[in-house]
Design a protein around this motif. Structure first.
Motif, PDB file in Angstrom:
ATOM      1  N   LEU A  65     -80.819 126.499  28.674  1.00 24.30           N
ATOM      2  CA  LEU A  65     -81.405 127.528  28.184  1.00 24.30           C
ATOM      3  C   LEU A  65     -80.943 128.214  27.026  1.00 24.30           C
ATOM      4  O   LEU A  65     -81.423 128.801  26.029  1.00 24.30           O
ATOM      5  CB  LEU A  65     -81.435 128.640  29.446  1.00 24.30           C
ATOM      6  N   ASP A  66     -79.483 128.097  26.801  1.00 21.06           N
ATOM      7  CA  ASP A  66     -78.837 128.722  25.746  1.00 21.06           C
ATOM      8  C   ASP A  66     -79.257 127.883  24.620  1.00 21.06           C
ATOM      9  O   ASP A  66     -79.168 128.744  23.421  1.00 21.06           O
ATOM     10  CB  ASP A  66     -77.136 128.886  25.928  1.00 21.06           C
ATOM     11  N   ASP A  67     -79.072 126.690  24.453  1.00 23.10           N
ATOM     12  CA  ASP A  67     -79.646 125.829  23.676  1.00 23.10           C
ATOM     13  C   ASP A  67     -80.972 126.323  22.922  1.00 23.10           C
ATOM     14  O   ASP A  67     -81.225 126.606  21.537  1.00 23.10           O
ATOM     15  CB  ASP A  67     -79.494 124.510  23.803  1.00 23.10           C
ATOM     16  N   CYS A  68     -82.040 126.680  23.901  1.00 22.31           N
ATOM     17  CA  CYS A  68     -83.272 126.977  23.366  1.00 22.31           C
ATOM     18  C   CYS A  68     -83.340 128.176  22.657  1.00 22.31           C
ATOM     19  O   CYS A  68     -84.045 128.529  21.813  1.00 22.31           O
ATOM     20  CB  CYS A  68     -84.136 126.929  24.566  1.00 22.31           C
ATOM     21  N   VAL A  69     -82.551 129.208  23.309  1.00 22.35           N
ATOM     22  CA  VAL A  69     -82.633 130.687  22.735  1.00 22.35           C
ATOM     23  C   VAL A  69     -81.882 130.452  21.431  1.00 22.35           C
ATOM     24  O   VAL A  69     -82.488 131.200  20.731  1.00 22.35           O
ATOM     25  CB  VAL A  69     -81.792 131.514  23.720  1.00 22.35           C
ATOM     26  N   THR A  70     -80.993 129.967  21.144  1.00 19.55           N
ATOM     27  CA  THR A  70     -80.318 130.033  20.042  1.00 19.55           C
ATOM     28  C   THR A  70     -81.011 129.329  18.883  1.00 19.55           C
ATOM     29  O   THR A  70     -81.349 129.727  17.715  1.00 19.55           O
ATOM     30  CB  THR A  70     -78.761 129.426  20.070  1.00 19.55           C
ATOM     31  N   TYR A  71     -81.696 128.271  19.186  1.00 16.24           N
ATOM     32  CA  TYR A  71     -82.633 127.553  18.103  1.00 16.24           C
ATOM     33  C   TYR A  71     -83.736 128.688  17.936  1.00 16.24           C
ATOM     34  O   TYR A  71     -84.227 128.730  16.949  1.00 16.24           O
ATOM     35  CB  TYR A  71     -83.223 126.339  18.963  1.00 16.24           C
ATOM     36  N   ALA A  72     -84.535 128.985  18.926  1.00 13.44           N
ATOM     37  CA  ALA A  72     -85.404 129.971  18.681  1.00 13.44           C
ATOM     38  C   ALA A  72     -85.180 131.146  17.649  1.00 13.44           C
ATOM     39  O   ALA A  72     -85.909 131.518  16.914  1.00 13.44           O
ATOM     40  CB  ALA A  72     -86.041 130.528  20.213  1.00 13.44           C
ATOM     41  N   ILE A  73     -83.879 131.856  18.078  1.00 16.41           N
ATOM     42  CA  ILE A  73     -83.618 132.891  17.179  1.00 16.41           C
ATOM     43  C   ILE A  73     -83.391 132.612  15.554  1.00 16.41           C
ATOM     44  O   ILE A  73     -83.622 133.342  14.696  1.00 16.41           O
ATOM     45  CB  ILE A  73     -82.178 133.558  17.629  1.00 16.41           C
ATOM     46  N   GLN A  74     -82.946 131.303  15.375  1.00 20.51           N
ATOM     47  CA  GLN A  74     -82.541 130.750  14.132  1.00 20.51           C
ATOM     48  C   GLN A  74     -83.730 130.566  13.635  1.00 20.51           C
ATOM     49  O   GLN A  74     -83.844 130.428  12.126  1.00 20.51           O
ATOM     50  CB  GLN A  74     -81.692 129.652  14.174  1.00 20.51           C
ATOM     51  N   HIS A  75     -85.054 130.061  14.304  1.00 18.20           N
ATOM     52  CA  HIS A  75     -86.255 129.653  13.286  1.00 18.20           C
ATOM     53  C   HIS A  75     -87.411 130.423  13.637  1.00 18.20           C
ATOM     54  O   HIS A  75     -88.552 129.877  13.218  1.00 18.20           O
ATOM     55  CB  HIS A  75     -86.310 127.952  14.073  1.00 18.20           C
ATOM     56  N   ASN A  76     -87.248 131.516  14.359  1.00 16.31           N
ATOM     57  CA  ASN A  76     -88.452 132.216  14.683  1.00 16.31           C
ATOM     58  C   ASN A  76     -88.729 133.008  13.480  1.00 16.31           C
ATOM     59  O   ASN A  76     -88.176 133.684  12.759  1.00 16.31           O
ATOM     60  CB  ASN A  76     -88.337 133.368  15.816  1.00 16.31           C
ATOM     61  N   LEU A  77     -90.160 132.984  12.866  1.00 25.54           N
ATOM     62  CA  LEU A  77     -90.730 133.482  11.607  1.00 25.54           C
ATOM     63  C   LEU A  77     -90.871 134.960  11.830  1.00 25.54           C
ATOM     64  O   LEU A  77     -90.497 135.741  10.909  1.00 25.54           O
ATOM     65  CB  LEU A  77     -91.952 132.637  11.242  1.00 25.54           C
ATOM     66  N   GLU A  78     -91.322 135.474  12.911  1.00 22.23           N
ATOM     67  CA  GLU A  78     -91.660 136.997  13.159  1.00 22.23           C
ATOM     68  C   GLU A  78     -90.338 137.626  13.213  1.00 22.23           C
ATOM     69  O   GLU A  78     -90.171 138.836  12.488  1.00 22.23           O
ATOM     70  CB  GLU A  78     -92.246 137.248  14.430  1.00 22.23           C
ATOM     71  N   LEU A  79     -89.203 136.996  13.654  1.00 22.37           N
ATOM     72  CA  LEU A  79     -88.006 137.769  13.597  1.00 22.37           C
ATOM     73  C   LEU A  79     -87.300 137.714  12.154  1.00 22.37           C
ATOM     74  O   LEU A  79     -86.819 138.668  11.822  1.00 22.37           O
ATOM     75  CB  LEU A  79     -87.017 136.818  14.455  1.00 22.37           C
ATOM     76  N   LYS A  80     -87.806 137.086  11.101  1.00 24.18           N
ATOM     77  CA  LYS A  80     -87.466 136.820   9.867  1.00 24.18           C
ATOM     78  C   LYS A  80     -88.046 138.254   9.163  1.00 24.18           C
ATOM     79  O   LYS A  80     -87.351 138.675   8.319  1.00 24.18           O
ATOM     80  CB  LYS A  80     -87.738 135.445   9.152  1.00 24.18           C
ATOM     81  N   ASP A  81     -89.339 138.189   9.576  1.00 23.10           N
ATOM     82  CA  ASP A  81     -90.093 139.378   9.129  1.00 23.10           C
ATOM     83  C   ASP A  81     -89.266 141.020   9.225  1.00 23.10           C
ATOM     84  O   ASP A  81     -89.323 141.728   8.618  1.00 23.10           O
ATOM     85  CB  ASP A  81     -91.425 139.643   9.621  1.00 23.10           C
ATOM     86  N   PHE A  82     -88.918 140.842  10.405  1.00 24.45           N
ATOM     87  CA  PHE A  82     -88.267 142.345  11.093  1.00 24.45           C
ATOM     88  C   PHE A  82     -86.859 142.266  10.298  1.00 24.45           C
ATOM     89  O   PHE A  82     -86.346 143.331   9.761  1.00 24.45           O
ATOM     90  CB  PHE A  82     -87.799 142.114  12.673  1.00 24.45           C
ATOM     91  N   LYS A  83     -85.994 141.324   9.926  1.00 28.75           N
ATOM     92  CA  LYS A  83     -84.904 141.016   9.013  1.00 28.75           C
ATOM     93  C   LYS A  83     -85.200 141.463   7.741  1.00 28.75           C
ATOM     94  O   LYS A  83     -84.318 142.282   6.912  1.00 28.75           O
ATOM     95  CB  LYS A  83     -84.450 139.806   9.297  1.00 28.75           C
ATOM     96  N   TYR A  84     -86.136 141.238   7.330  1.00 28.68           N
ATOM     97  CA  TYR A  84     -86.568 141.716   5.769  1.00 28.68           C
ATOM     98  C   TYR A  84     -86.758 143.251   5.802  1.00 28.68           C
ATOM     99  O   TYR A  84     -86.483 143.855   4.733  1.00 28.68           O
ATOM    100  CB  TYR A  84     -87.898 141.016   5.274  1.00 28.68           C
ATOM    101  N   THR A  85     -87.469 143.584   6.632  1.00 29.98           N
ATOM    102  CA  THR A  85     -87.497 145.128   6.867  1.00 29.98           C
ATOM    103  C   THR A  85     -86.110 145.674   7.201  1.00 29.98           C
ATOM    104  O   THR A  85     -85.791 147.004   6.396  1.00 29.98           O
ATOM    105  CB  THR A  85     -88.192 145.564   8.143  1.00 29.98           C
ATOM    106  N   GLU A  86     -85.229 145.163   7.512  1.00 24.70           N
ATOM    107  CA  GLU A  86     -83.803 145.725   7.977  1.00 24.70           C
ATOM    108  C   GLU A  86     -83.111 145.458   6.538  1.00 24.70           C
ATOM    109  O   GLU A  86     -82.594 146.590   5.901  1.00 24.70           O
ATOM    110  CB  GLU A  86     -83.113 144.872   8.648  1.00 24.70           C
ATOM    111  N   ASN A  87     -83.314 144.693   5.560  1.00 22.07           N
ATOM    112  CA  ASN A  87     -82.782 144.491   4.506  1.00 22.07           C
ATOM    113  C   ASN A  87     -83.397 145.538   3.372  1.00 22.07           C
ATOM    114  O   ASN A  87     -82.493 146.232   2.552  1.00 22.07           O
ATOM    115  CB  ASN A  87     -83.032 143.178   3.833  1.00 22.07           C
ATOM    116  N   ALA A  88     -84.621 145.746   3.504  1.00 23.02           N
ATOM    117  CA  ALA A  88     -85.136 146.771   2.672  1.00 23.02           C
ATOM    118  C   ALA A  88     -84.548 148.266   2.885  1.00 23.02           C
ATOM    119  O   ALA A  88     -84.367 149.079   2.123  1.00 23.02           O
ATOM    120  CB  ALA A  88     -86.608 147.012   2.754  1.00 23.02           C
TER     121      ALA A  88
END
Length: 452
Positions: free
Chosen positions: A27-50
Motif C-alpha cells: 500500500l505504501d508503494d502504491c501511495v508513494t508512486y501515485a503522489i509522484q505521478h498524479n497530474l491533478e496534484l501537479k496542478d495544485f502544486k502550480y497554484t501553490e507556486n503561483a
C-alpha cells in the motif's frame, strides 16, 4: 539435449525468472508512486507556486518605483520651441531624457497588510496541496483493498470449484459403478459449472479492480499489477475493542487536518484583505525625486552654430524632489463599498471554516459508530464462518455416504461461501475504518512528506 528440448528448457527458465522477478506492490508503494505521478496534484502544486511568487512580490512592492524615459521629436512648420517656449517657423528636432523615482511613505498600511494576506494565502495553498495528497492516498487505499477483497473472493470461488470438481468426479465414478443415477451426475455438473462461472466473474472483477488502482496511480506501460495479499499485509490485524472518544479524535484532527488549516489561513487572509481595503480610506503620502535633461536643435551659439550635445546635456540638466499628499474625499463611495464587500468575504471565509469543522466532526462521528458496528459484525461473521465450515464438512461426509443429495450439499456449500465472503468483506471494511480513524488521530498511516 536436442534443439526442441533446449527451447522448452529456455522457455521454462524464462517463465520461472519472470515469476520470481515479479514486483509486488505494498500500500505504501502504491501511495508513494501515485503522489509522484498524479497530474491533478501537479496542478495544485502550480497554484501553490503561483501564490508563493505573489507572496514574494508583495515584499518587492515596498521598494521604490524607478523609471527612465527618453524621446526624440521632429517638429515641422510653426511650432513652440520646448527649450524657451518661443514660436519658430523652422523644422528642428529635440531629444529629452529623464529619470524618476518615488516611494510611498504612508498608504494606510496597505502594503504591509497585503504581505500578511499573501503569506496566509500561500500557506493555505501549501495545505491544500497536502490535502490533495491525502485524498489521493485514500483513493489508492480504497482501490488497494478492493483488489485484496476480490482476490479473497477469487480464492473462495476456486476452493468451491475444487470441491465441486471432486464431487463431480466422485459421482461420475459412482454412476459408472451403478451406485447412483445419471441425474445425480447432471446435478453435480451443474454445480461445477456454476462455480466455474463464479471463478470467471471473480477474475474479470479482479482485472477491473487492478485497472482502477493503476489509473489512480497513473501507472503507465503496465498491463497489470500485483499487490501484497491479505496474509502478507502487515497493516491487517485483529480489531482491538477500545472505546473511542469522538471528541478527542476531533480535537486532535483539527490541529493538523490540512483542509481545516487551509480554511483557517484563508480566514486570516480575508481579515488582512479587509485591512487593505480600509487603507484606501486614509490619505496617501509619497516622496518623489527626478532628473531630466535634453538636447535641442534650436539651441545655437552667437556664431549660429548649434551647441554640442555634450554641453546641452550638462547645461539643460534639472533635478527635483518633493512630496505628494493624496486625500480621498469622494470617488462614488467605491472605497467604502469595497470595505463592506470585504467584510462579507471575511464572514464567508469564517463560515466556510465552520462548515469544514462541522463536516469533519460528522465524519469522525460516523467513523466511530461504523467502527463499533463493524467490530461486532466481524466477531459474529467469524463465528458464523466457523460454524458453516463445520456444517459443510459434516454435509460432505453425509453426501459421500449417500445420506443427503447433491442439492442439500450445494446449499451447505453456498452457505459456507457466503459466510466466508461476508467475513472477508467485514474484515477489509474494518481495516479501512481503522486506518481512517488512525489518520484522524494523527498516526502515520501513509508515508507522505508533510514538510512543505
Amino acid at each position: 539435449m536436442n534443439y526442441k528440448n533446449k527451447i522448452v528448457y529456455f522457455l521454462i527458465c524464462l517463465a520461472i525468472n519472470t515469476v520470481g522477478a515479479q514486483e509486488y506492490w505494498s500500500l505504501d508503494d502504491c501511495v508513494t508512486y501515485a503522489i509522484q505521478h498524479n497530474l491533478e496534484l501537479k496542478d495544485f502544486k502550480y497554484t501553490e507556486n503561483a501564490n508563493q511568487e505573489t507572496y514574494k512580490q508583495s515584499f518587492r512592492d515596498l521598494l521604490p518605483n524607478i523609471s527612465a524615459s527618453s524621446n526624440y521629436n521632429i517638429r515641422y512648420g510653426r511650432s513652440v520651441d520646448p527649450n524657451n517656449n518661443a514660436i519658430v517657423n523652422t523644422d528642428f528636432f529635440s531629444n529629452n531624457y529623464s529619470l524618476n523615482a518615488s516611494i510611498d511613505i504612508f498608504q494606510g498600511f496597505q502594503k504591509q497588510n497585503a504581505i500578511k494576506a499573501s503569506k496566509f494565502l500561500y500557506k493555505a495553498a501549501n495545505q491544500e496541496v497536502l490535502h490533495q495528497k491525502y485524498l489521493l492516498a485514500f483513493r489508492v487505499m480504497s482501490a488497494f483493498y478492493d483488489i485484496q477483497f476480490i482476490e479473497g473472493l477469487l480464492l473462495i470461488s476456486k476452493q468451491q470449484e475444487e470441491v465441486s470438481q471432486n464431487n463431480f468426479d466422485l459421482v461420475k465414478r459412482q454412476v459408472e459403478l451403478g451406485q447412483k443415477a445419471k441425474a445425480d451426475l447432471y446435478e453435480a455438473e451443474a454445480a461445477l459449472l456454476a462455480d466455474q462461472l463464479l471463478v470467471t466473474q471473480s477474475n474479470n472483477n479482479l482485472i477491473a479492480a487492478k485497472l482502477k488502482l493503476m489509473q489512480e496511480m497513473n501507472l503507465q506501460d503496465a498491463t497489470t499489477i500485483s499487490i501484497t495479499s491479505i496474509a502478507e499485509d502487515k497493516n491487517l490485524k485483529e480489531p482491538e475493542h477500545n472505546i473511542l472518544s469522538q471528541d478527542s479524535i476531533y480535537n486532535a484532527a483539527t490541529e493538523f487536518i490540512p483542509i481545516i488549516k487551509a480554511q483557517a489561513l484563508r480566514a486570516e487572509a480575508a481579515k488582512k484583505q479587509l485591512a487593505v481595503s480600509r487603507g484606501n480610506l486614509y490619505p496617501r503620502l509619497s516622496f518623489f525625486a527626478g532628473y531630466q535633461t535634453g538636447y535641442f536643435e534650436t539651441n545655437i551659439m552667437d556664431n549660429g552654430e548649434v551647441i554640442s550635445f555634450r554641453d546641452q546635456i550638462k547645461d539643460n540638466a534639472a533635478q527635483f524632489v518633493g512630496v505628494s499628499l493624496d486625500v480621498p474625499i469622494s470617488n462614488g463611495w467605491s472605497n467604502r463599498s469595497r470595505v463592506k464587500q470585504q467584510k462579507v468575504e471575511l464572514m464567508r471565509a469564517k463560515n466556510n471554516l465552520d462548515i469544514q469543522k462541522q463536516e469533519l466532526f460528522q465524519l469522525i462521528q460516523q467513523l466511530v459508530q461504523d467502527g463499533e458496528a463493524l467490530k461486532t459484525e466481524y466477531q459474529q461473521s467469524s463465528q458464523k464462518m466457523k460454524a458453516q465450515d463445520l456444517t459443510f464438512k459434516v454435509a460432505q461426509k453425509k453426501y459421500e455416504r449417500g445420506l443427503i443429495n447433491a442439492i442439500e450439499l450445494n446449499q451447505s456449500k453456498n452457505l459456507l461461501a457466503n459466510a466466508q465472503n461476508e467475513n472477508l468483506q467485514v474484515q477489509l471494511r474494518l481495516k479501512v475504518n481503522e486506518s481512517t480513524l488512525d489518520f484522524y488521530k494523527g498516526l502515520p498511516v501513509f508515508r507522505i512528506n508533510t514538510a512543505q
